[in-house]
Motif scaffolding. Structure first.
Motif, PDB file in Angstrom:
ATOM      1  N   UNK A 252      43.731  36.091  25.563  1.00  0.00           N
ATOM      2  CA  UNK A 252      44.142  35.492  24.299  1.00  0.00           C
ATOM      3  C   UNK A 252      44.258  33.970  24.385  1.00  0.00           C
ATOM      4  N   UNK A 253      43.977  33.411  25.576  1.00  0.00           N
ATOM      5  CA  UNK A 253      44.009  31.969  25.741  1.00  0.00           C
ATOM      6  C   UNK A 253      45.381  31.375  25.975  1.00  0.00           C
ATOM      7  N   UNK A 254      46.381  32.225  26.227  1.00  0.00           N
ATOM      8  CA  UNK A 254      47.732  31.733  26.480  1.00  0.00           C
ATOM      9  C   UNK A 254      47.866  31.152  27.880  1.00  0.00           C
ATOM     10  N   UNK A 255      47.114  31.686  28.830  1.00  0.00           N
ATOM     11  CA  UNK A 255      47.032  31.129  30.174  1.00  0.00           C
ATOM     12  C   UNK A 255      45.558  31.009  30.542  1.00  0.00           C
ATOM     13  N   UNK A 256      45.274  30.125  31.489  1.00  0.00           N
ATOM     14  CA  UNK A 256      43.875  29.808  31.790  1.00  0.00           C
ATOM     15  C   UNK A 256      43.254  30.723  32.835  1.00  0.00           C
ATOM     16  N   UNK A 257      43.987  30.993  33.914  1.00  0.00           N
ATOM     17  CA  UNK A 257      43.453  31.808  35.001  1.00  0.00           C
ATOM     18  C   UNK A 257      44.532  32.742  35.532  1.00  0.00           C
ATOM     19  N   UNK A 258      44.100  33.843  36.124  1.00  0.00           N
ATOM     20  CA  UNK A 258      45.016  34.817  36.709  1.00  0.00           C
ATOM     21  C   UNK A 258      44.571  35.123  38.132  1.00  0.00           C
ATOM     22  N   UNK A 259      45.560  35.173  39.037  1.00  0.00           N
ATOM     23  CA  UNK A 259      45.317  35.579  40.419  1.00  0.00           C
ATOM     24  C   UNK A 259      46.256  36.738  40.729  1.00  0.00           C
ATOM     25  N   UNK A 260      45.718  37.833  41.213  1.00  0.00           N
ATOM     26  CA  UNK A 260      46.534  38.958  41.641  1.00  0.00           C
ATOM     27  C   UNK A 260      46.629  38.933  43.154  1.00  0.00           C
ATOM     28  N   UNK A 261      47.840  39.136  43.678  1.00  0.00           N
ATOM     29  CA  UNK A 261      48.067  39.019  45.119  1.00  0.00           C
ATOM     30  C   UNK A 261      48.830  40.229  45.636  1.00  0.00           C
ATOM     31  N   UNK A 262      48.342  40.814  46.719  1.00  0.00           N
ATOM     32  CA  UNK A 262      48.998  41.969  47.332  1.00  0.00           C
ATOM     33  C   UNK A 262      48.508  42.081  48.766  1.00  0.00           C
ATOM     34  N   UNK A 263      49.382  42.576  49.661  1.00  0.00           N
ATOM     35  CA  UNK A 263      48.960  42.760  51.055  1.00  0.00           C
ATOM     36  C   UNK A 263      47.978  43.918  51.185  1.00  0.00           C
ATOM     37  N   UNK A 264      47.976  44.820  50.207  1.00  0.00           N
ATOM     38  CA  UNK A 264      47.020  45.924  50.186  1.00  0.00           C
ATOM     39  C   UNK A 264      45.711  45.402  49.581  1.00  0.00           C
ATOM     40  N   UNK A 265      44.785  44.997  50.433  1.00  0.00           N
ATOM     41  CA  UNK A 265      43.574  44.322  49.967  1.00  0.00           C
ATOM     42  C   UNK A 265      42.723  45.205  49.066  1.00  0.00           C
ATOM     43  N   UNK A 266      42.570  46.464  49.413  1.00  0.00           N
ATOM     44  CA  UNK A 266      41.709  47.330  48.609  1.00  0.00           C
ATOM     45  C   UNK A 266      42.303  47.537  47.214  1.00  0.00           C
ATOM     46  N   UNK A 267      43.623  47.716  47.149  1.00  0.00           N
ATOM     47  CA  UNK A 267      44.260  47.942  45.849  1.00  0.00           C
ATOM     48  C   UNK A 267      44.160  46.704  44.971  1.00  0.00           C
ATOM     49  N   UNK A 268      44.465  45.530  45.532  1.00  0.00           N
ATOM     50  CA  UNK A 268      44.480  44.323  44.708  1.00  0.00           C
ATOM     51  C   UNK A 268      43.068  43.943  44.259  1.00  0.00           C
ATOM     52  N   UNK A 269      42.072  44.165  45.125  1.00  0.00           N
ATOM     53  CA  UNK A 269      40.696  43.827  44.733  1.00  0.00           C
ATOM     54  C   UNK A 269      40.200  44.757  43.640  1.00  0.00           C
ATOM     55  N   UNK A 270      40.546  46.022  43.740  1.00  0.00           N
ATOM     56  CA  UNK A 270      40.122  46.972  42.700  1.00  0.00           C
ATOM     57  C   UNK A 270      40.758  46.622  41.359  1.00  0.00           C
ATOM     58  N   UNK A 271      42.057  46.289  41.378  1.00  0.00           N
ATOM     59  CA  UNK A 271      42.738  45.942  40.140  1.00  0.00           C
ATOM     60  C   UNK A 271      42.204  44.628  39.573  1.00  0.00           C
ATOM     61  N   UNK A 272      41.992  43.649  40.441  1.00  0.00           N
ATOM     62  CA  UNK A 272      41.467  42.356  39.987  1.00  0.00           C
ATOM     63  C   UNK A 272      40.077  42.508  39.372  1.00  0.00           C
ATOM     64  N   UNK A 273      39.246  43.327  39.977  1.00  0.00           N
ATOM     65  CA  UNK A 273      37.896  43.546  39.434  1.00  0.00           C
ATOM     66  C   UNK A 273      37.957  44.197  38.059  1.00  0.00           C
TER      67      UNK A 273
END
Length: 345
Positions: free
Chosen positions: A25-46
């Protein structure tokens, strides 16, 4: 604004959804998801088309301006103080910490760094509760005398935190929020039968100058299904909220009257009000983002979260000693500071 969500478990995934919606909606410019579980965070980010990371210590280097911390409570102090020290504004999920010293240290770190610190006391954004708060402030209920809260379900206790820090944290804050006051006395009783050291049931009684709040929490009540409700009794009217219905508030026109020296109960029915729908989590994050930009103030700043942790520690102490404890500290309108444990009755 570049926004990060740290921790993408059950509740963190909801924060990720909200962040992705605000980006779309243009309220924020970029989003970064961070988690020690690499597979989970990459799947969610994708799935949201945003960036993934596994090391929160590098988020400031990535240009992150603000972040939600929705990791296990035991990690809140370490992560929040690091981010604040790096110049990142932070929204920490409740409880702010599991120890008052750590909670106030997070607040001090934010103040010293000149950063925005919010705490996820989400019920301050619950539509029906916000409506009730406005009615109390307008005097519709008269003098509030009594509050009663129930949060019941049937489930295995968590391995990390019990009902006090998982459930009662909400209702302790809600009582202070509605009354705009701090308790003078506190009593708590907890049971830890199923999992040693983890309370599965907690009962708290908080006595204010003019009101009493009774809080019942349990993961061992199989007879109601999931029950979360609040009763507020005033001298003129009483209110009922089922927290599972975000937009419904019931007001009961009931009071005790005196006539010719005799007391009687007068009941004149109830009114059901439907408030405008708003997702509490989204409202919470939107307010935080606006506060980071200097556009609004926070409903639950860090000091609110730290004070609530103080009261939870006093509740633990009361339960351990089987004593009612006196709460001493500054008035709610004054600069928040450490409350003091005084003595038993």
């Amino acid at each position: 604004m570049k926004y990060a969500v740290i921790g993408t478990g059950y509740w963190g995934s909801n924060h990720a959804r909200i962040a992705a919606e605000l980006k779309a909606e243009g309220e924020i410019d970029e989003v970064v998801l961070c988690d020690v579980d690499e597979s989970r965070v990459r799947e969610l980010a994708e799935s949201y088309g945003v960036r993934a990371a596994t090391d929160y210590e590098r988020l400031a280097d990535l240009g992150v301006d603000a972040a939600t911390v929705s990791t296990p409570s035991t990690t809140h102090h370490e992560i929040a103080t690091r981010l604040l020290g790096d110049g990142v504004d932070v929204l920490v999920e409740k409880p702010l910490a599991l120890d008052p010293t750590e909670a106030w240290d997070i607040v001090s770190t934010a103040n010293e760094a000149g950063r925005t610190l919010a705490v996820g006391h989400i019920f301050r954004h619950h539509p029906a509760l916000c409506d009730l708060k406005q009615r109390i402030d307008r005097g519709e209920l008269g003098r509030v005398k009594y509050l009663a809260t129930n949060r019941f379900s049937f489930r295995a206790p968590r391995a990390t935190t019990g009902t006090l820090y998982s459930l009662a944290v909400h209702d302790v804050d809600i009582s202070n929020y509605l009354l705009e006051d701090r308790p003078e006395w506190l009593y708590c009783s907890m049971d830890s039968v199923v999992r040693e050291g983890i309370d599965e049931t907690a009962t708290i009684v908080m006595e204010y100058e003019n009101a009493t709040s009774v809080i019942n929490e349990s993961w061992q009540v199989p007879v109601f299904g999931k029950r979360r409700d609040l009763v507020v009794v005033g001298s003129e009217k009483s209110a009922y909220i089922d927290y599972l219905e975000d937009t419904v508030l019931e007001l009961y026109d009931s009071r005790i009257v005196e006539r010719d020296g005799a007391l009687s109960a007068r009941e004149e029915g109830k009114q059901v009000y439907e408030t405008e729908h708003a997702e509490p989590l989204r409202a919470e994050v939107e307010e935080f983002v606006a506060a980071c930009r200097g556009e609004t103030t926070l409903s639950a700043p860090g000091s609110v979260g730290a004070y609530t942790v103080e009261l939870l520690e006093l509740a633990e102490r009361s339960s351990d000693r089987n004593e009612t404890v006196r709460v001493e500290g500054p008035a709610l309108a004054e600069t928040p500071g450490r409350v003091r444990f005084d003595q038993s009755r």
